[in-house]
Design an enzyme around this catalytic site. Structure first.
Site, short mmCIF file in Angstrom:
data_model
loop_
_atom_site.label_atom_id
_atom_site.label_comp_id
_atom_site.label_asym_id
_atom_site.label_seq_id
_atom_site.Cartn_x
_atom_site.Cartn_y
_atom_site.Cartn_z
N LYS A 1 -1.53 3.66 24.99
CA LYS A 1 -0.77 4.80 24.51
C LYS A 1 -1.17 6.05 25.30
O LYS A 1 -2.25 6.10 25.89
CB LYS A 1 -1.04 5.05 23.03
N ARG B 1 11.81 -0.25 30.65
CA ARG B 1 10.61 -1.08 30.70
C ARG B 1 10.90 -2.42 31.39
O ARG B 1 12.00 -2.96 31.29
CB ARG B 1 10.08 -1.36 29.29
N LYS C 1 10.45 -9.26 14.47
CA LYS C 1 11.88 -9.16 14.21
C LYS C 1 12.46 -10.42 13.56
O LYS C 1 13.65 -10.51 13.32
CB LYS C 1 12.62 -8.83 15.51
N ASN D 1 0.84 -1.20 0.00
CA ASN D 1 0.00 0.00 0.00
C ASN D 1 0.88 1.25 0.00
O ASN D 1 1.99 1.25 0.51
CB ASN D 1 -0.92 0.00 1.23
N TYR E 1 1.81 -6.00 15.68
CA TYR E 1 2.89 -5.01 15.67
C TYR E 1 4.17 -5.71 16.13
O TYR E 1 4.16 -6.47 17.09
CB TYR E 1 2.50 -3.85 16.60
#
Length: 304
Positions: A163, A217, A285, A62, A282
């Site tokens: 988020k 984190r 790797k 896209n 999402y």
């Protein structure tokens, strides 16, 4: 009187005809309910892709991030940064599922070697921080495959995230607060191959506002879900009163996965300015990620 040998074939024929008629009548008199029980609704073929993994396809390349289908069943605005596939929908066991497939290195819209591939949906954020402000998402997820590498730290894919921006600077311009990470658990199939059979789900949570990496984190194990098993999920991000101090607020990210609550309070709540949610697929790797979402709903509330 002595019987004629010619009578035996006639008698045998009559007996065969009698038993054939009896069996036929018994079969025709079977209740319809038994046929339904013994012949359950046909299960659709698996919607998992098992072919060769490629980086890009012509169909999936896209040119804009907002590439979507008309009237999608999944709520939210699409963010498609993968040239492997575009969002589509498939019927699986009578439910229409949103299909999110991405592969390693397939982000063709951002600068090379910067951001990870994704096909996610973003939901309108709650922009208020008063007690009672929240963003709330519900849906059903099926995990078929997640990214995998030889490094435990980089294996797995995110299925959703909380988020929200904050005051005082630090970190990304649009920081993640916590991400729900699925890592593969392998087993042996009937052919002796090592395959992904279930997924350990973790919460990758910030230690401070804008935190990232190993220092910024923590990764906390939550639960395990079986491959291709519909799992109910809820995520609510919002502000509530601190039970220990009426003058303070708590900024929370509370999830429910498969009926079990996994609540968490976000650090430095006084710095938070938003509550937002994204979901889909999402980060990959290595290899490919295949996530399915159905029955998605969203609501928000804003209080000054």
């Amino acid at each position: 009187m002595k019987k004629s040998k010619r009578q035996y074939p006639i008698i045998l024929t009559l007996l065969v005809s009698f038993f054939t008629t009896l069996i036929s009548c018994q079969s025709n008199n079977e209740p319809a309910e038994e046929n339904v029980i013994n012949n359950p609704e046909q299960v659709d073929a698996s919607d998992e892709e098992i072919g060769e993994i490629t980086i890009c396809t012509d169909a999936g390349t896209n040119t804009v991030r907002e590439t979507d289908i008309a009237n999608p069943v999944n709520v939210g605005t699409i963010d498609d940064r993968s040239c492997y596939a575009n969002y589509k929908e498939e019927n699986f066991n009578g439910t229409v599922w949103g299909v999110y497939n991405i592969t390693h290195e397939s982000n063709h819209l951002d600068a090379p070697n910067t951001l990870q591939p994704r096909i996610e949906r973003s939901l309108s954020r709650s922009q208020k921080t008063g007690v009672g402000s929240y963003a709330s998402f519900k849906g059903t997820v099926r995990i078929l495959e997640v990214g995998n590498t030889e490094d435990e730290g980089s294996t797995g894919s995110y299925i959703m995230q909380a988020k929200g921006k904050h005051t005082g600077g630090g970190g990304s311009n649009d920081p993640a607060i916590c991400l729900y990470l699925a890592k593969p658990v392998y087993g042996t199939d009937e052919n002796g191959n090592q395959v992904q059979q279930s997924f350990d789900v973790f919460r990758e949570q910030i230690n401070y506002r804008g935190g990232s990496g190993a220092e910024g984190r923590d990764i906390v194990f939550l639960t395990n879900v079986q491959k291709n098993t519909p799992t109910e999920i809820e995520l609510e991000v919002g502000f509530e009163q601190d039970p220990e101090d009426a003058n303070k607020k708590i900024h929370y990210a509370n999830a429910k996965i498969g009926g079990t609550d996994f609540n968490w309070n976000i650090p430095e709540p006084e710095r938070g300015t938003q509550s937002g949610i994204r979901y889909g697929a999402y980060r990959v790797k290595g290899g490919r990620a295949q996530i399915r979402w159905a029955n998605t709903t969203y609501e928000k509330n804003e209080v000054d």
